[in-house]
Design a protein around this motif. Structure first.
Motif, mmCIF file in Angstrom:
data_model
loop_
_atom_site.group_PDB
_atom_site.id
_atom_site.type_symbol
_atom_site.label_atom_id
_atom_site.label_comp_id
_atom_site.label_asym_id
_atom_site.label_seq_id
_atom_site.Cartn_x
_atom_site.Cartn_y
_atom_site.Cartn_z
ATOM 1 N N LEU A 153 1.153 -0.897 -0.014
ATOM 2 C CA LEU A 153 -0.102 -0.473 -0.007
ATOM 3 C C LEU A 153 0.898 1.335 0.030
ATOM 4 N N SER A 154 1.626 0.833 0.790
ATOM 5 C CA SER A 154 3.019 2.342 1.205
ATOM 6 C C SER A 154 3.513 2.010 -1.049
ATOM 7 N N ALA A 155 3.596 1.338 -0.874
ATOM 8 C CA ALA A 155 4.532 1.632 -2.401
ATOM 9 C C ALA A 155 3.356 2.388 -3.496
ATOM 10 N N LEU A 156 1.791 1.261 -3.323
ATOM 11 C CA LEU A 156 0.994 2.121 -4.464
ATOM 12 C C LEU A 156 0.576 3.865 -3.949
ATOM 13 N N GLY A 157 1.223 4.193 -2.269
ATOM 14 C CA GLY A 157 0.743 6.026 -2.259
ATOM 15 C C GLY A 157 2.502 6.274 -2.971
ATOM 16 N N LEU A 158 3.553 5.587 -2.993
ATOM 17 C CA LEU A 158 4.276 6.195 -3.658
ATOM 18 C C LEU A 158 4.771 7.089 -5.075
ATOM 19 N N LEU A 159 4.109 5.946 -5.779
ATOM 20 C CA LEU A 159 3.918 5.643 -6.987
ATOM 21 C C LEU A 159 2.769 7.078 -7.560
ATOM 22 N N MET A 160 1.693 6.998 -6.970
ATOM 23 C CA MET A 160 0.578 8.008 -6.838
ATOM 24 C C MET A 160 1.301 9.516 -6.293
ATOM 25 N N VAL A 161 2.259 9.610 -5.728
ATOM 26 C CA VAL A 161 3.055 10.610 -5.165
ATOM 27 C C VAL A 161 3.958 11.346 -6.425
ATOM 28 N N LEU A 162 4.575 10.127 -6.867
ATOM 29 C CA LEU A 162 5.483 10.873 -8.105
ATOM 30 C C LEU A 162 4.596 11.005 -9.389
ATOM 31 N N ILE A 163 3.579 10.512 -9.656
ATOM 32 C CA ILE A 163 2.903 10.858 -10.559
ATOM 33 C C ILE A 163 2.255 12.105 -10.895
ATOM 34 N N GLY A 164 1.418 12.771 -9.319
ATOM 35 C CA GLY A 164 1.258 13.307 -9.042
ATOM 36 C C GLY A 164 2.219 14.373 -9.442
#
Length: 292
Positions: A167-178
């Protein structure tokens, strides 16, 4: 052309951010050659902490010597954000359960610093201390503190739920894309971008429809929206995730409607045609509704 020359405030911010970031070298050096695990040395070494404190104080002294007045105010903020980014890196790679919070620190500090830096490049005429967005609003500060409190409390009460690596990896991916989407929007808009909705059209103001603006009408808001939500997914904060989603959605809905009134006034039929072809990019937000 605005943005063709890097302004002194921008150069000062880069130097200061790097100086703040360099503070991470001190605990790394003190950990080198130690028989103890480097994580314990970094987080528990009194000498390392004292050395970092001396370094930060010395850097602040240097900034006072080299920069005066408003430029010093820029430098000290950039230095703080660089220091926070460096601390986030140390925590992120510490192999402890606080790792996700380290990535959050990196995400938050880089977001605010890059807002200032990109503005210095693309639209230096609008550059100010507010370009850091550190004083965005009281609500923004309350939301940030709330996420820190939730992460800490839940980590103490429900340690088995934090962290959840996937879940943290998914959040980090969202942060990077955003983050990438927002900065791409700022760079594409160039001098047309401003953190404050403009009420008067400048001579250089044009309707930007290329690049990421061909995907979404408001790509900078889309990027910020998913970056904001991503930080709470990264922290595995269920309460703040819901709160951030609702608050961000409401904020951007109102902001988009306000901005589109201005854009229609500026560009008339050209914007209406663009509005008809390209979505806002945010769920269930269509923008200002026009009477038939």
């Amino acid at each position: 052309m605005a943005g063709s020359k890097f302004v002194p405030e921008g150069r000062a911010s880069v130097c200061s951010f790097v100086l703040g970031l360099c503070a991470v070298c001190i605990p790394l050096l003190s950990a080198a050659g130690s028989d103890a695990e480097w994580v314990q040395t970094l987080l528990g070494g009194i000498r390392s902490k004292a050395a970092v404190a001396v370094y930060v104080a010395s850097v602040n002294g240097l900034l006072l010597v080299f920069y005066k007045g408003p430029v010093y105010q820029v430098a000290v903020r950039a230095c703080f954000l660089g220091f926070a980014f460096g601390c986030g890196l140390l925590v992120s790679f510490s192999q402890t359960s606080w790792g996700p919070f380290g990535w959050y620190m990196c995400s938050l500090s880089f977001f605010h610093y890059s807002e200032y830096l990109v503005t210095a490049v693309i639209n230096p005429r609008s550059l100010s201390l507010d370009s850091f967005l550190l004083n965005h609003s009281l609500e923004y500060k309350v939301a940030a503190v709330s996420s820190w409190v939730e992460f800490t409390v839940e980590k103490l009460l429900f340690p088995e739920l934090k962290p959840l690596p996937w879940l943290s990896a998914l959040g980090l991916l969202m942060v990077l894309i955003g983050e990438c989407l927002r900065k791409s929007a700022m760079l594409t808009a160039g001098s047309n971008f401003n953190h404050i909705v403009q009420n008067e059209k400048a001579q250089s103001h044009v309707l930007v429809t290329a690049g990421v603006y061909s995907w979404f009408r408001h790509p900078s808001y889309v990027g910020w929206f998913y970056w904001s939500i991503g930080t709470q997914v990264l922290l595995c904060n269920p309460v703040c995730l819901l709160g951030y989603t609702l608050a961000s959605w409401r904020f951007f809905r109102e902001r988009i409607e306000e901005e589109e009134i201005t854009l229609i006034h500026f560009f008339g039929e050209d914007y209406l045609e663009y509005k008809h072809k390209v979505p806002t990019g945010l769920p269930f937000i269509t923008g200002i509704k026009m009477e038939p």
